[in-house]
Design a protein around this motif. Structure first.
Motif, PDB file in Angstrom:
ATOM      1  N   PRO A   1       0.646  -1.134  -0.022  1.00  0.00           N
ATOM      2  CA  PRO A   1       0.217   0.235   0.152  1.00  0.00           C
ATOM      3  C   PRO A   1       0.870   1.414   0.136  1.00  0.00           C
ATOM      4  CG  PRO A   1      -0.627  -2.167   1.698  1.00  0.00           C
ATOM      5  CD  PRO A   1       0.754  -1.796   0.939  1.00  0.00           C
ATOM      6  N   PHE A   2       1.961   1.039   0.005  1.00  0.00           N
ATOM      7  CA  PHE A   2       2.821   1.835   0.322  1.00  0.00           C
ATOM      8  C   PHE A   2       3.809   2.473  -0.982  1.00  0.00           C
ATOM      9  CE2 PHE A   2       2.996   1.116   5.402  1.00  0.00           C
ATOM     10  CZ  PHE A   2       3.806   2.279   5.264  1.00  0.00           C
ATOM     11  N   LEU A   3       4.210   1.656  -2.056  1.00  0.00           N
ATOM     12  CA  LEU A   3       4.066   1.770  -3.396  1.00  0.00           C
ATOM     13  C   LEU A   3       2.798   2.554  -3.875  1.00  0.00           C
ATOM     14  CD1 LEU A   3       6.432   1.783  -5.044  1.00  0.00           C
ATOM     15  CD2 LEU A   3       5.690  -1.195  -5.734  1.00  0.00           C
ATOM     16  N   GLU A   4       1.717   2.323  -3.596  1.00  0.00           N
ATOM     17  CA  GLU A   4       0.253   2.380  -4.062  1.00  0.00           C
ATOM     18  C   GLU A   4       0.143   3.417  -3.939  1.00  0.00           C
ATOM     19  OE1 GLU A   4      -4.653   2.077  -4.445  1.00  0.00           O
ATOM     20  OE2 GLU A   4      -2.740   0.721  -2.868  1.00  0.00           O
ATOM     21  N   LEU A   5       0.882   4.000  -2.268  1.00  0.00           N
ATOM     22  CA  LEU A   5      -0.136   6.067  -2.024  1.00  0.00           C
ATOM     23  C   LEU A   5       0.892   6.820  -2.709  1.00  0.00           C
ATOM     24  CD1 LEU A   5      -0.311   5.152   1.241  1.00  0.00           C
ATOM     25  CD2 LEU A   5      -1.676   6.721   0.129  1.00  0.00           C
ATOM     26  N   LYS A   6       2.532   6.345  -3.256  1.00  0.00           N
ATOM     27  CA  LYS A   6       3.515   7.251  -4.146  1.00  0.00           C
ATOM     28  C   LYS A   6       3.017   7.374  -5.457  1.00  0.00           C
ATOM     29  CE  LYS A   6       8.058   6.578  -5.365  1.00  0.00           C
ATOM     30  NZ  LYS A   6       7.191   6.387  -7.113  1.00  0.00           N
ATOM     31  N   PHE A   7       2.191   6.190  -5.852  1.00  0.00           N
ATOM     32  CA  PHE A   7       1.857   6.742  -6.973  1.00  0.00           C
ATOM     33  C   PHE A   7       0.415   7.587  -7.384  1.00  0.00           C
ATOM     34  CE2 PHE A   7       3.796   2.514  -8.449  1.00  0.00           C
ATOM     35  CZ  PHE A   7       5.224   3.211  -8.832  1.00  0.00           C
ATOM     36  N   ALA A   8      -0.539   6.912  -6.121  1.00  0.00           N
ATOM     37  CA  ALA A   8      -1.603   7.937  -5.863  1.00  0.00           C
ATOM     38  C   ALA A   8      -1.263   9.382  -6.023  1.00  0.00           C
ATOM     39  CB  ALA A   8      -2.256   7.019  -5.069  1.00  0.00           C
ATOM     40  N   ILE A   9      -0.066   9.617  -4.864  1.00  0.00           N
ATOM     41  CA  ILE A   9      -0.217  11.039  -4.910  1.00  0.00           C
ATOM     42  C   ILE A   9       0.994  11.891  -6.101  1.00  0.00           C
ATOM     43  CG2 ILE A   9       1.918  12.290  -4.016  1.00  0.00           C
ATOM     44  CD1 ILE A   9       1.722  10.402  -1.656  1.00  0.00           C
TER      45      ILE A   9
END
Length: 311
Positions: A175-183
């Motif tokens: 989920p941290f990687l997903e947050l990085k791309f979502a930002i």
């Protein structure tokens, strides 16, 4: 509610859901949907609003502290990220056990935007996760040597326990990687130019790379165990087959001469006993020689060597 002024942006650290009502009166942002997320979601969740240019927002929840023993033993916090504000609920710094603990408030003071401030929080969580992964690395190294020095079913069980643990850490970090791309998707490339964003992005990638490599090592161990197990299983079957073949003359001739018929020509032989023993030995030697010439005897008669997998 704690309100931290970080220069050009503000961090609202909420401890109770009721404090959201205070924010509604103070801030000109719509957080009703975020409140629904808090009431309904008890796991990783992400929601993005880019309908109004200049008022993009990113909200959701993320698990940041998970124990590997129990499925429901974890902590999560909720976040709301927009242009000038960072709002968090139920976030607690769990890095007290670290030797070089980072002051999260002081670090966030140096962040140039709410995005960078949020990345500081994620970076702090990643530091804690990497601490646990370093501890896991020590156990994995011990396990690798256990496979060679004291391999057993217990060791195989440890391998699968470690495999399950590394899957949990991977599940926590994804989920941290997903947050990085979502930002980057929500706020554009300008939001990703910050120092903290770039630094923490590398930290997330480092953690996931480590987990991937450890997962490969565990897969190799599992494959290795399967090869050794298959070889030893074949060896057992091969041994039993050879043993059965070598004992066949004894069983066959013993059954023949163990019959209780009244008229048996061998009963009157003076050297019948010696002849029967010689015949048993001769046929056993012939079978052994045949198996040997065919290469089926292998090294089954050799003693096992210490710290060897196949010998």
């Amino acid at each position: 509610m704690k309100k931290h002024h970080m220069g050009k942006w503000i961090w609202y650290a909420l401890e109770k859901i009721e404090e959201i009502d205070q924010l509604k009166a103070e801030l000109d942002i719509s957080i009703e949907d975020w409140r629904k997320i808090i009431n309904e979601k008890k796991g990783n969740y992400l929601e993005m609003d880019t309908s109004i240019i200049g008022k993009e927002s990113l909200s959701g929840s993320i698990i940041y502290n998970r124990k590997i023993e129990e499925r429901g033993d974890y902590e999560l916090f909720y976040f709301y990220l927009c242009g000038d504000y960072l709002i968090t609920l139920d976030y607690h710094d769990n890095s007290l056990h670290l030797n070089k603990r980072t002051d999260i408030i002081q670090s966030a003071q140096n962040a140039i935007s709410p995005v960078d401030g949020f990345m500081v929080i994620l970076g702090n969580i990643m530091t804690d996760i990497l601490y646990h992964i370093d501890t896991y690395e020590e156990k994995l190294d011990e396990l690798i040597w256990d496979v060679k020095e004291k391999n057993s079913t217990k060791t195989l069980d440890k391998i699968y326990q470690s495999r399950h643990e590394i899957l949990i850490w991977k599940n926590v970090m994804m989920p941290f990687l997903e947050l990085k791309f979502a930002i980057e998707e929500a706020f554009g490339e300008d939001a990703t130019d910050g120092r903290d964003y770039k630094r923490v992005s590398k930290r997330i990638q480092r953690g996931l790379t480590l987990v991937d490599e450890y997962e490969k090592e565990l897969n190799n161990l599992v494959h290795f165990e399967e090869v050794v197990s298959q070889h030893r299983g074949n060896e057992i079957m091969k041994t039993l087959t050879v043993f059965t073949a070598l004992c066949t003359p004894i069983m066959a001739l013993g059954a023949l001469w163990g019959m209780n018929f009244k008229y048996m020509p061998e009963l009157d032989w003076k050297y019948g006993y010696a002849i029967s023993l010689a015949l048993i030995v001769l046929t056993t030697v012939i079978i052994y020689a045949y198996l040997k010439t065919r290469g089926w005897m292998g090294d089954l008669l050799k003693a096992k060597k210490k710290n060897s997998f196949f010998q």
